[in-house]
Design a protein around this motif. Structure first.
Motif, PDB file in Angstrom:
ATOM      1  N   THR A  64       0.846  -1.184   0.000  1.00  0.00           N
ATOM      2  CA  THR A  64       0.000   0.000   0.000  1.00  0.00           C
ATOM      3  C   THR A  64       0.887   1.241   0.000  1.00  0.00           C
ATOM      4  OG1 THR A  64      -1.744   1.192   1.201  1.00  0.00           O
ATOM      5  CG2 THR A  64      -0.215  -0.066   2.541  1.00  0.00           C
ATOM      6  N   LEU A  65       0.505   2.236  -0.773  1.00  0.00           N
ATOM      7  CA  LEU A  65       1.214   3.510  -0.771  1.00  0.00           C
ATOM      8  C   LEU A  65       0.595   4.349   0.335  1.00  0.00           C
ATOM      9  CD1 LEU A  65       3.378   5.339  -1.936  1.00  0.00           C
ATOM     10  CD2 LEU A  65       1.720   6.079  -3.679  1.00  0.00           C
ATOM     11  N   HIS A  66       1.320   4.484   1.424  1.00  0.00           N
ATOM     12  CA  HIS A  66       0.800   5.117   2.639  1.00  0.00           C
ATOM     13  C   HIS A  66       0.724   6.633   2.460  1.00  0.00           C
ATOM     14  CE1 HIS A  66       0.373   6.197   6.847  1.00  0.00           C
ATOM     15  NE2 HIS A  66       0.081   4.922   7.076  1.00  0.00           N
ATOM     16  N   TRP A  72       5.767   2.857  -0.012  1.00  0.00           N
ATOM     17  CA  TRP A  72       5.057   1.598  -0.169  1.00  0.00           C
ATOM     18  C   TRP A  72       5.373   0.747   1.055  1.00  0.00           C
ATOM     19  CZ3 TRP A  72       1.569   0.714  -3.920  1.00  0.00           C
ATOM     20  CH2 TRP A  72       1.597   1.534  -5.044  1.00  0.00           C
ATOM     21  N   LEU A  73       4.327   0.271   1.733  1.00  0.00           N
ATOM     22  CA  LEU A  73       4.482  -0.480   2.968  1.00  0.00           C
ATOM     23  C   LEU A  73       3.566  -1.695   2.986  1.00  0.00           C
ATOM     24  CD1 LEU A  73       4.275   2.538   5.459  1.00  0.00           C
ATOM     25  CD2 LEU A  73       6.353   1.381   4.685  1.00  0.00           C
ATOM     26  N   GLN A  74       3.791  -2.573   3.979  1.00  0.00           N
ATOM     27  CA  GLN A  74       2.864  -3.662   4.247  1.00  0.00           C
ATOM     28  C   GLN A  74       1.609  -3.066   4.890  1.00  0.00           C
ATOM     29  OE1 GLN A  74       5.557  -3.003   6.035  1.00  0.00           O
ATOM     30  NE2 GLN A  74       5.186  -3.371   8.199  1.00  0.00           N
ATOM     31  N   MET A  75       0.555  -3.865   4.955  1.00  0.00           N
ATOM     32  CA  MET A  75      -0.682  -3.424   5.600  1.00  0.00           C
ATOM     33  C   MET A  75      -0.479  -3.441   7.116  1.00  0.00           C
ATOM     34  SD  MET A  75      -2.195  -3.440   2.683  1.00  0.00           S
ATOM     35  CE  MET A  75      -1.367  -4.140   1.259  1.00  0.00           C
ATOM     36  N   GLY A  76      -1.079  -2.494   7.805  1.00  0.00           N
ATOM     37  CA  GLY A  76      -0.966  -2.527   9.256  1.00  0.00           C
ATOM     38  C   GLY A  76      -1.399  -1.237   9.902  1.00  0.00           C
ATOM     39  N   GLY A  77      -1.412  -1.270  11.218  1.00  0.00           N
ATOM     40  CA  GLY A  77      -1.788  -0.069  11.944  1.00  0.00           C
ATOM     41  C   GLY A  77      -2.031  -0.314  13.416  1.00  0.00           C
ATOM     42  N   GLU A 155      -9.743   3.575   1.634  1.00  0.00           N
ATOM     43  CA  GLU A 155      -9.540   5.015   1.809  1.00  0.00           C
ATOM     44  C   GLU A 155      -8.263   5.322   2.597  1.00  0.00           C
ATOM     45  OE1 GLU A 155     -12.493   5.414   5.641  1.00  0.00           O
ATOM     46  OE2 GLU A 155     -13.336   5.319   3.634  1.00  0.00           O
ATOM     47  N   GLU A 156      -7.643   4.312   3.170  1.00  0.00           N
ATOM     48  CA  GLU A 156      -6.423   4.499   3.952  1.00  0.00           C
ATOM     49  C   GLU A 156      -5.165   4.480   3.084  1.00  0.00           C
ATOM     50  OE1 GLU A 156      -6.115   2.186   7.594  1.00  0.00           O
ATOM     51  OE2 GLU A 156      -8.258   1.769   7.470  1.00  0.00           O
ATOM     52  N   SER A 157      -5.337   4.368   1.771  1.00  0.00           N
ATOM     53  CA  SER A 157      -4.198   4.194   0.886  1.00  0.00           C
ATOM     54  C   SER A 157      -4.302   5.102  -0.331  1.00  0.00           C
ATOM     55  CB  SER A 157      -4.154   2.732   0.427  1.00  0.00           C
ATOM     56  OG  SER A 157      -3.090   2.523  -0.462  1.00  0.00           O
ATOM     57  N   THR A 172      10.419   2.511  -1.091  1.00  0.00           N
ATOM     58  CA  THR A 172      10.310   1.596   0.042  1.00  0.00           C
ATOM     59  C   THR A 172      11.470   1.899   0.984  1.00  0.00           C
ATOM     60  OG1 THR A 172      11.618  -0.109  -1.036  1.00  0.00           O
ATOM     61  CG2 THR A 172       9.229  -0.255  -1.302  1.00  0.00           C
ATOM     62  N   ASP A 173      11.448   1.298   2.149  1.00  0.00           N
ATOM     63  CA  ASP A 173      12.579   1.475   3.065  1.00  0.00           C
ATOM     64  C   ASP A 173      13.238   0.122   3.327  1.00  0.00           C
ATOM     65  OD1 ASP A 173      10.873   0.204   4.880  1.00  0.00           O
ATOM     66  OD2 ASP A 173      10.534   1.992   6.072  1.00  0.00           O
ATOM     67  N   ALA A 174      14.343   0.166   4.035  1.00  0.00           N
ATOM     68  CA  ALA A 174      15.106  -1.051   4.312  1.00  0.00           C
ATOM     69  C   ALA A 174      14.292  -2.047   5.126  1.00  0.00           C
ATOM     70  CB  ALA A 174      16.406  -0.704   5.037  1.00  0.00           C
ATOM     71  N   SER A 175      13.452  -1.545   6.009  1.00  0.00           N
ATOM     72  CA  SER A 175      12.632  -2.425   6.842  1.00  0.00           C
ATOM     73  C   SER A 175      11.675  -3.258   5.990  1.00  0.00           C
ATOM     74  CB  SER A 175      11.851  -1.586   7.862  1.00  0.00           C
ATOM     75  OG  SER A 175      10.953  -2.388   8.572  1.00  0.00           O
ATOM     76  N   LEU A 176      11.010  -2.627   5.041  1.00  0.00           N
ATOM     77  CA  LEU A 176      10.088  -3.366   4.173  1.00  0.00           C
ATOM     78  C   LEU A 176      10.853  -4.368   3.315  1.00  0.00           C
ATOM     79  CD1 LEU A 176       7.117  -3.671   2.974  1.00  0.00           C
ATOM     80  CD2 LEU A 176       8.153  -2.508   1.034  1.00  0.00           C
ATOM     81  N   ARG A 177      11.970  -3.963   2.780  1.00  0.00           N
ATOM     82  CA  ARG A 177      12.755  -4.874   1.938  1.00  0.00           C
ATOM     83  C   ARG A 177      13.192  -6.103   2.726  1.00  0.00           C
ATOM     84  NH1 ARG A 177      13.927  -2.986  -3.012  1.00  0.00           N
ATOM     85  NH2 ARG A 177      13.359  -0.825  -3.407  1.00  0.00           N
ATOM     86  N   ARG A 178      13.559  -5.892   3.970  1.00  0.00           N
ATOM     87  CA  ARG A 178      13.945  -7.004   4.839  1.00  0.00           C
ATOM     88  C   ARG A 178      12.755  -7.928   5.088  1.00  0.00           C
ATOM     89  NH1 ARG A 178      15.800  -6.298  11.016  1.00  0.00           N
ATOM     90  NH2 ARG A 178      16.446  -8.428  11.366  1.00  0.00           N
ATOM     91  N   LEU A 179      11.590  -7.343   5.341  1.00  0.00           N
ATOM     92  CA  LEU A 179      10.379  -8.135   5.573  1.00  0.00           C
ATOM     93  C   LEU A 179      10.026  -8.955   4.337  1.00  0.00           C
ATOM     94  CD1 LEU A 179       7.976  -8.869   7.418  1.00  0.00           C
ATOM     95  CD2 LEU A 179       6.834  -6.783   6.581  1.00  0.00           C
ATOM     96  N   VAL A 180      10.136  -8.357   3.163  1.00  0.00           N
ATOM     97  CA  VAL A 180       9.842  -9.077   1.915  1.00  0.00           C
ATOM     98  C   VAL A 180      10.832 -10.223   1.711  1.00  0.00           C
ATOM     99  CG1 VAL A 180       9.788  -8.886  -0.617  1.00  0.00           C
ATOM    100  CG2 VAL A 180       8.656  -7.144   0.803  1.00  0.00           C
ATOM    101  N   GLN A 181      12.117  -9.989   1.964  1.00  0.00           N
ATOM    102  CA  GLN A 181      13.116 -11.058   1.827  1.00  0.00           C
ATOM    103  C   GLN A 181      12.806 -12.223   2.763  1.00  0.00           C
ATOM    104  OE1 GLN A 181      16.876  -9.156   2.585  1.00  0.00           O
ATOM    105  NE2 GLN A 181      17.042  -8.361   0.506  1.00  0.00           N
ATOM    106  N   LEU A 182      12.450 -11.888   3.993  1.00  0.00           N
ATOM    107  CA  LEU A 182      12.112 -12.938   4.954  1.00  0.00           C
ATOM    108  C   LEU A 182      10.835 -13.661   4.530  1.00  0.00           C
ATOM    109  CD1 LEU A 182      12.745 -14.455   7.532  1.00  0.00           C
ATOM    110  CD2 LEU A 182      11.534 -12.680   8.792  1.00  0.00           C
TER     111      LEU A 182
END
Length: 188
Positions: A64-66, A72-77, A155-157, A172-182
């Motif tokens: 999602t583009l926050h 661009w991030l994973q879903m969450g909140g 509507e949140e995106s 994206t940031d390093a955190s998201l890239r790490r999450l995607v790799q995992l």
């Protein structure tokens, strides 16, 4: 109660990396000090829950583009009073933000129930532009998309798109890239 569940989940989770182990201890200390530590009103930090939506068969993730962060991030909140567990909060957020019914959180490491895959602590201005930054103590899960899943932007995106594991967008940031790799490794 979600507070007790968060303590149980974090106590049961054994990360392999020292940095993740330290974050786990920090999150548990936060919860010990703050009975309201999962609510948006808890400042200067609170626990949040997120899930990376993965389509293993197609080798892709839904991002999602926050609107507030511009990435661009994973879903969450934020956790909400109706959430009984951290996993339920992550699944609710992923379902709301993706529009996909039938998401299923991944149980990792031989666990019988969904477990976190990563923790990420980051600064964000979730209380408004005129308010100081808060620290989100994010507990991250993986959500498996059902076959043929059709996303629907909320509507949140600003935008919602599938990206290949090796074709993540620039914003994206390093955190998201790490999450995607995992995530790629775990669904593999």
């Amino acid at each position: 109660m979600i507070h007790a569940d968060a303590v149980r989940v974090l106590n049961a989770w054994t990360p392999e990396e020292a940095g993740q182990q330290q974050l786990r201890h920090d999150y548990l200390a936060h919860l010990a000090e703050h009975p309201d530590g999962l609510w948006r009103s808890c400042r200067p930090a609170h626990i949040t829950a997120s899930a990376l939506v993965v389509d293993p068969a197609a080798g892709r993730v839904l991002l999602t583009l926050h609107p507030k962060v511009g990435l661009w991030l994973q879903m969450g909140g934020h956790c909400e009073p109706g959430d009984e567990t951290l996993a339920a909060a992550a699944l609710r957020e992923a379902t709301e933000e993706s529009g996909i019914a039938g998401l299923r959180l991944l149980a990792v490491g031989g666990a019988a129930e969904p477990a976190p895959v990563l923790l990420d602590s980051h600064q964000v201005r979730c209380a408004g532009k005129d308010q100081p930054e808060n620290t989100h103590l994010d507990v991250q899960f993986l959500a498996l998309a059902p076959e043929g899943a059709q996303e629907e932007i909320s509507e949140e995106s600003l935008d919602l798109r599938w990206f290949g594991f090796d074709a993540l967008p620039e914003l994206t940031d390093a955190s998201l890239r790490r999450l995607v790799q995992l995530g790629r490794k775990l669904v593999g």
